[in-house]
Design an enzyme around this catalytic site. Structure first.
Site, PDB file in Angstrom:
ATOM      1  N   ARG A  49     -11.169  40.676  12.959  1.00  0.00           N
ATOM      2  CA  ARG A  49     -11.142  39.723  14.036  1.00  0.00           C
ATOM      3  C   ARG A  49      -9.883  39.926  14.948  1.00  0.00           C
ATOM      4  O   ARG A  49      -8.871  40.149  14.179  1.00  0.00           O
ATOM      5  CB  ARG A  49     -11.448  38.492  14.028  1.00  0.00           C
ATOM      6  CG  ARG A  49     -12.847  38.040  13.626  1.00  0.00           C
ATOM      7  CD  ARG A  49     -14.035  38.274  14.729  1.00  0.00           C
ATOM      8  NE  ARG A  49     -15.162  37.802  14.519  1.00  0.00           N
ATOM      9  CZ  ARG A  49     -16.176  38.672  13.902  1.00  0.00           C
ATOM     10  NH1 ARG A  49     -15.906  39.899  13.861  1.00  0.00           N
ATOM     11  NH2 ARG A  49     -17.409  38.283  13.797  1.00  0.00           N
ATOM     12  N   GLU A  55     -12.411  40.687  24.031  1.00  0.00           N
ATOM     13  CA  GLU A  55     -13.167  41.724  23.998  1.00  0.00           C
ATOM     14  C   GLU A  55     -14.167  41.323  25.216  1.00  0.00           C
ATOM     15  O   GLU A  55     -14.829  40.122  25.305  1.00  0.00           O
ATOM     16  CB  GLU A  55     -14.155  41.701  22.702  1.00  0.00           C
ATOM     17  CG  GLU A  55     -12.922  42.064  21.484  1.00  0.00           C
ATOM     18  CD  GLU A  55     -13.513  42.213  20.178  1.00  0.00           C
ATOM     19  OE1 GLU A  55     -14.796  41.792  20.043  1.00  0.00           O
ATOM     20  OE2 GLU A  55     -12.909  42.537  19.118  1.00  0.00           O
ATOM     21  N   HIS A  61     -15.533  47.339  18.732  1.00  0.00           N
ATOM     22  CA  HIS A  61     -16.426  46.388  17.615  1.00  0.00           C
ATOM     23  C   HIS A  61     -17.545  46.898  17.245  1.00  0.00           C
ATOM     24  O   HIS A  61     -18.617  46.369  17.468  1.00  0.00           O
ATOM     25  CB  HIS A  61     -16.481  44.889  18.491  1.00  0.00           C
ATOM     26  CG  HIS A  61     -16.652  43.765  17.502  1.00  0.00           C
ATOM     27  ND1 HIS A  61     -15.941  42.745  17.621  1.00  0.00           N
ATOM     28  CD2 HIS A  61     -17.113  44.075  16.513  1.00  0.00           C
ATOM     29  CE1 HIS A  61     -16.476  41.787  16.700  1.00  0.00           C
ATOM     30  NE2 HIS A  61     -17.255  42.759  15.798  1.00  0.00           N
TER      31      HIS A  61
HETATM   32  C1  8YV Z   1     -20.583  41.691  15.191  1.00  0.00           C
HETATM   33  C2  8YV Z   1     -19.346  41.362  13.287  1.00  0.00           C
HETATM   34  O1  8YV Z   1     -20.290  40.511  15.213  1.00  0.00           O
HETATM   35  O2  8YV Z   1     -20.740  40.619  11.609  1.00  0.00           O
HETATM   36  C3  8YV Z   1     -19.637  40.621  12.201  1.00  0.00           C
HETATM   37  O3  8YV Z   1     -19.021  39.389  11.747  1.00  0.00           O
HETATM   38  O4  8YV Z   1     -18.023  41.556  13.519  1.00  0.00           O
HETATM   39  C4  8YV Z   1     -20.288  42.324  13.892  1.00  0.00           C
HETATM   40  O5  8YV Z   1     -21.217  42.856  13.163  1.00  0.00           O
HETATM   41  C5  8YV Z   1     -22.028  41.668  15.383  1.00  0.00           C
HETATM   42  O6  8YV Z   1     -22.131  42.441  16.546  1.00  0.00           O
HETATM   43  C6  8YV Z   1     -22.803  40.522  16.155  1.00  0.00           C
HETATM   44  O7  8YV Z   1     -23.991  40.730  16.076  1.00  0.00           O
END
Ligand code: 8YV
Length: 328
Positions: A238, A267, A286
Site C-alpha cells: 500500500r 491513487e 496497482h
Molecule cells: C486491489 C489489492 O485492492 O487485494 C488487495 O489488497 O491491493 C488489490 O488486489 C483490488 O484491486 C481490489 O479489488
C-alpha cells in the site's frame, strides 16, 4: 425469503449467479465507481455488502443498519474501521491465499524491471535509439541473482516471494515480521533480521506490510538513510506504508539506486508526482493481483464469504481483528 445483499462493483457473471442462488441481490454494474449517495441508498436495507473499496466506518455503518457482513474483494482491508464494525457487530471478510502467487510474481516483475531497467530500455528501443549510441554500457543494469533480498512483512505473500528468491534466483533472503517463520527459514534459508539491519544489508528491499495505524509511513527518511546506495526499493503493498516524500528525496539524493512501485500514496497517481519523471523508477497502476484467473478467484472467494455471512454460516476469511465476533 433470501437475504438481501448489494454488490458495489461489477463481478464475473458466474460469481453473480452463485450469489443469486442464495441471495436476493442488486449490483452496481457500471465501470465508474459507485457515487457515495447511491451506495448509501443501496445499503439501507441489505444484510450483506460486497465491495472493492470505500471506507466502512461508523458513518457508513449508520446508513446500513441491517448489515451483517462486508466482504471486500481484496486481501488488504485498510478500508475497514474494524473498531466501528466490532461495535456494530458487522463481520468483515477479505480474500487471502488466492492472490499470493500472483502478487509475488509481480514483485519479481518489478525487481527485474528496476534492476535491468526494462521499461526504460523498452522505450529506448521503440524510440529508435538502438544503434545511434556507441556505448552499450549505458544500458547496463544490476544483477538480481545471488544478491540479498530483504522482505519487510513476511505474511503469505512474503513467503511466496522468499520462495521465488531462494529457489529461482538463489538469493540470500532476510526478513522481518511480527513472528518468526520456521518454514521459510528451513525451506528457503530465510534469516530473521531486525528492520535496520535488513535495510543495511539488502540489495532489494520489498515492503509487504498491510496498511494500518502501526504501518502508516513505516518506511521513511530514517529507513532510506540506512539502505545501500545501490539498492532498489519495491512496494507492492500500500502506498501509505511509505512516506512518499522521503522516497522521492532518497531517489533525488541517490541514497538508493531505484524503485519499483505498484502503489502510491494517492491513487490514481497524480501526474505531477515527481516519481513519474524518474527513469530509475518503474511505476505500475496497482495491478498486484490483476490477472484474469486471480481476479476471478478473488471475486468467487469474496462471494463465498458474503453468502456464508448472510446465511448464518461462518465465513472462511473473517479478518483477524473481527474473529472475536464469530468465536462467541
Ligand atoms: C486491489 C489489492 O485492492 O487485494 C488487495 O489488497 O491491493 C488489490 O488486489 C483490488 O484491486 C481490489 O479489488
Amino acid at each position: 425469503m433470501k437475504p438481501k445483499v448489494f454488490i458495489s462493483a461489477p463481478i464475473p457473471k458466474e460469481v453473480e449467479d452463485y450469489i443469486g442462488q442464495y441471495c436476493d441481490y442488486r449490483i452496481w454494474n457500471k465501470k465508474e465507481a459507485i457515487p457515495s449517495e447511491i451506495l448509501a441508498k443501496e445499503v439501507a436495507d441489505v444484510e450483506g455488502l460486497m465491495t472493492k473499496k470505500g471506507a466502512i466506518d461508523k458513518a457508513f455503518l449508520e446508513k446500513a443498519p441491517q448489515l451483517k457482513v462486508v466482504s471486500t474483494i481484496s486481501v488488504g482491508y485498510d478500508s475497514f474501521d474494524t473498531d466501528a464494525m466490532k461495535e456494530k457487530n458487522v463481520l468483515g471478510t477479505h480474500t487471502p491465499f488466492v492472490l499470493d502467487e500472483t502478487v509475488a510474481d509481480l514483485v519479481f516483475g518489478l525487481i527485474l524491471s528496476a534492476a535491468r531497467r526494462l521499461p526504460e530500455l523498452d522505450r529506448w528501443v521503440k524510440e529508435g535509439q538502438w544503434g545511434k549510441e556507441k556505448s552499450s554500457e549505458r544500458n547496463f543494469g544490476v544483477d538480481v541473482h545471488h544478491t540479498t533480498l530483504g522482505i519487510i512483512g513476511m505474511g503469505r505473500i512474503g513467503e511466496k516471494i522468499a520462495r521465488r528468491a531462494a529457489l529461482g534466483f538463489e538469493m540470500n533472503v532476510l526478513y522481518n515480521s511480527h513472528s518468526r517463520k520456521p518454514e521459510a527459514e528451513e525451506k528457503y534459508g530465510a534469516q530473521y533480521s531486525d528492520v535496520d539491519a535488513l535495510l543495511g544489508a539488502s540489495d532489494f528491499v520489498v515492503v509487504m506490510l498491510p496498511l494500518n495505524q502501526e504501518t502508516h509511513h513505516y518506511i521513511g527518511e530514517e529507513q532510506f538513510n540506512l539502505m545501500k546506495p545501490d539498492s532498489i526499493f519495491i512496494n507492492c503493498a500500500r502506498g501509505q506504508v511509505v512516506d512518499e516524500k522521503a522516497l522521492v528525496q532518497a531517489l533525488q539524493q541517490k541514497k538508493i539506486r531505484g524503485a519499483g512501485l505498484d502503489v502510491f500514496e494517492v491513487e490514481p497517481v497524480e501526474q505531477d508526482n515527481p516519481l513519474l519523471k524518474m527513469d530509475n523508477v518503474v511505476t505500475l497502476p496497482h495491478i498486484g493481483s490483476a490477472t484474469h484467473d486471480t481476479r476471478f478467484d478473488m471475486a468467487m472467494r469474496a462471494a463465498e464469504n458474503l453468502v456464508a455471512g448472510v446465511t448464518g454460516k461462518v465465513p472462511p476469511d473473517v479478518v483477524r481483528e473481527l474473529k472475536g465476533l464469530i468465536e462467541r
